[in-house]
Design an enzyme around this catalytic site. Sequence first.
Site, PDB file in Angstrom:
ATOM      1  N   ASP A   1       0.863  -1.185   0.000  1.00 47.04           N
ATOM      2  CA  ASP A   1       0.000   0.000   0.000  1.00 47.04           C
ATOM      3  C   ASP A   1       0.893   1.226   0.000  1.00 47.04           C
ATOM      4  O   ASP A   1       2.058   1.165   0.422  1.00 47.04           O
ATOM      5  CB  ASP A   1      -0.903  -0.025   1.235  1.00 47.04           C
ATOM      6  CG  ASP A   1      -1.986   1.045   1.225  1.00 47.04           C
ATOM      7  OD1 ASP A   1      -2.228   1.644   0.159  1.00 47.04           O
ATOM      8  OD2 ASP A   1      -2.599   1.278   2.285  1.00 47.04           O
TER       9      ASP A   1
ATOM     10  N   PHE B   1      -5.020   4.445   0.496  1.00 51.16           N
ATOM     11  CA  PHE B   1      -6.119   3.578   0.036  1.00 51.16           C
ATOM     12  C   PHE B   1      -5.771   2.820  -1.244  1.00 51.16           C
ATOM     13  O   PHE B   1      -6.592   2.708  -2.142  1.00 51.16           O
ATOM     14  CB  PHE B   1      -7.414   4.377  -0.180  1.00 51.16           C
ATOM     15  CG  PHE B   1      -7.707   5.406   0.871  1.00 51.16           C
ATOM     16  CD1 PHE B   1      -7.566   5.109   2.217  1.00 51.16           C
ATOM     17  CD2 PHE B   1      -8.132   6.674   0.529  1.00 51.16           C
ATOM     18  CE1 PHE B   1      -7.844   6.061   3.201  1.00 51.16           C
ATOM     19  CE2 PHE B   1      -8.412   7.632   1.493  1.00 51.16           C
ATOM     20  CZ  PHE B   1      -8.261   7.323   2.843  1.00 51.16           C
ATOM     21  N   HIS B   2      -4.549   2.270  -1.316  1.00 49.51           N
ATOM     22  CA  HIS B   2      -4.108   1.564  -2.517  1.00 49.51           C
ATOM     23  C   HIS B   2      -3.659   0.135  -2.219  1.00 49.51           C
ATOM     24  O   HIS B   2      -2.572  -0.276  -2.647  1.00 49.51           O
ATOM     25  CB  HIS B   2      -2.952   2.310  -3.188  1.00 49.51           C
ATOM     26  CG  HIS B   2      -3.305   3.648  -3.729  1.00 49.51           C
ATOM     27  ND1 HIS B   2      -2.355   4.586  -4.098  1.00 49.51           N
ATOM     28  CD2 HIS B   2      -4.505   4.223  -3.985  1.00 49.51           C
ATOM     29  CE1 HIS B   2      -2.966   5.677  -4.538  1.00 49.51           C
ATOM     30  NE2 HIS B   2      -4.260   5.479  -4.474  1.00 49.51           N
ATOM     31  N   PRO B   3      -4.425  -0.690  -1.517  1.00 48.00           N
ATOM     32  CA  PRO B   3      -3.964  -2.055  -1.243  1.00 48.00           C
ATOM     33  C   PRO B   3      -3.944  -2.904  -2.509  1.00 48.00           C
ATOM     34  O   PRO B   3      -4.900  -2.923  -3.273  1.00 48.00           O
ATOM     35  CB  PRO B   3      -4.999  -2.579  -0.239  1.00 48.00           C
ATOM     36  CG  PRO B   3      -6.240  -1.795  -0.529  1.00 48.00           C
ATOM     37  CD  PRO B   3      -5.761  -0.434  -0.935  1.00 48.00           C
TER      38      PRO B   3
END
Length: 535
Positions: A296, A470-472
């Site tokens: 992330d 918010f980039h998993p």
Amino acid sequence: MQVFPGEYDYVIAGAGSAGCVVANRLSENPKNRVLLLEAGGQDNWIWFHIPVGYLFAIGNPRSDWMFETTPQPGLNGRQLNYPRGKVLGGSSAINAMITMRGQAEDYDGWRDLGLPGWGWEDVLPVFRDLEDHFLGPSDHHGAGGDWRVEPPRVRWDILDAVQEAAAEMGIPKTPDFNTGNNEGAGYFHVNQKAGRRWSTARGFLKPAKNRPNLRVETGALIYKVIVYRGRAIGLVFEQHGQRFRVSAKAETLLCAGAIGSVQILQRSGIGPAESLKEAGVTPVVDLPGVGGNLQDHLQQRAIYKVENTITLNQTYYSLFGKAKMGLDYLFRRRGPLTMAPSQLGIFTRSSPKHSRANIQFHVQPLSLDKFGDPLHRFPAITVAACNLRPTSRGRIRIASPALDAAPIIDPNYLATDEDRQVAADAIRVTRRLMDQPALKPFTPIEHLPGPDYPDTDLARAAGDIGTTIFHPVGTAKMGRDDDPDAVVNARLQVRGVQGLRVIDASVMPTITSGNTNTPTIMIAAKGAQMILDEL
């Protein structure tokens, strides 16, 4: 358990950023009978469409799964909220709307891991075919596609000044971050059309919803994949308090995202055997990589108070300002209600040792403690820098097979010396940026992390102010057959289970150097084409 009515060739779990694209592409052929299952609801709330609605959608159980991380040692024991979209369109219905491909080297790196067909020259045509870009067709962009890209429809003097400050530091201005090299400072292009959010539900699902061979069901929470004699033959899901079984004659496709697809796989007994046993699940296929390799983008959210300029903080608390914003949107579809949370982007290097841009700034004409909280009452901007290619790796696992059990999400932020160094250096670059002559008229004063953190203590500051962007990705990664942690192959087929693919952000072996929504949509389009090519 009831049998769900109808016969389907493809059953898709998740109608988010990836699932809407896959459903669109597969159902173009009228011979393909497609069922698309979404656990969230319809995208019929006004704040899914007015761009600034992310302020109201994130942290709202109507639109957000409301996940949380475990306490993070690298963040000095803090837990973070972990938003994920819970609606048709998934996170594309609540995200920042920034269209960003990353860097050519990201995809060439995938290719060099032994994944043919995933290099930059392979994926660039897919990106182009997807697009309806305001710049028109070119070597870099496409026109007439389903994924609308437009310039921002609002500007702020303070952001223009930050861009000038970046130029004073030697960071070139750029009109386009999506050419394969995103180093520079410029305004983000956004997924909007005429001032309205352009989610995948709007761009890909809406044009396909009336096809007789496509059925879309909302409120359908996927329990598990049905595996029979080594083959996935469908799904079990719950809807309106009833449990259903549905068969897929051709393939079962998981498009539920880096968290959702992992939950489904693990509830199905597909994953690390010992971890599954601890959760009360009988292993069916021992795949150690399911849920691992979590990556992330962690941002260091610096906040600066400013003077002699307008920010959204003042406008938000002014009755006149609110009225002006509303009228501007109503009559012109312009102004602050059209804005993504970040307008200005800066891609640069945290230190000279890096061969390409390794940090990204999201610069916002507003400030707040965290998304879901009110804006501050003082004029301020947020200057958030994230490490584009973290070396820390986390994991996701289920606590139990119960559908209402929240997943255990451990991103393991700042677990490596390199990540801690990049985070500290990113704060140094931020301070240097805000000290440039172009910003002197606005008298920026560091509010966060603040003067209590001297230059020698910035690793601790990073732990105190770091938060997810918010980039998993990466939790069901692509890999070669000899990679013990690979979950899917280069054609996105799950190892050890026939008739099952994962097509979403979880298959990324390494995270892309920028916002991850557009790469996820590319993966969906490419994955769907792989299926069609095999017919």
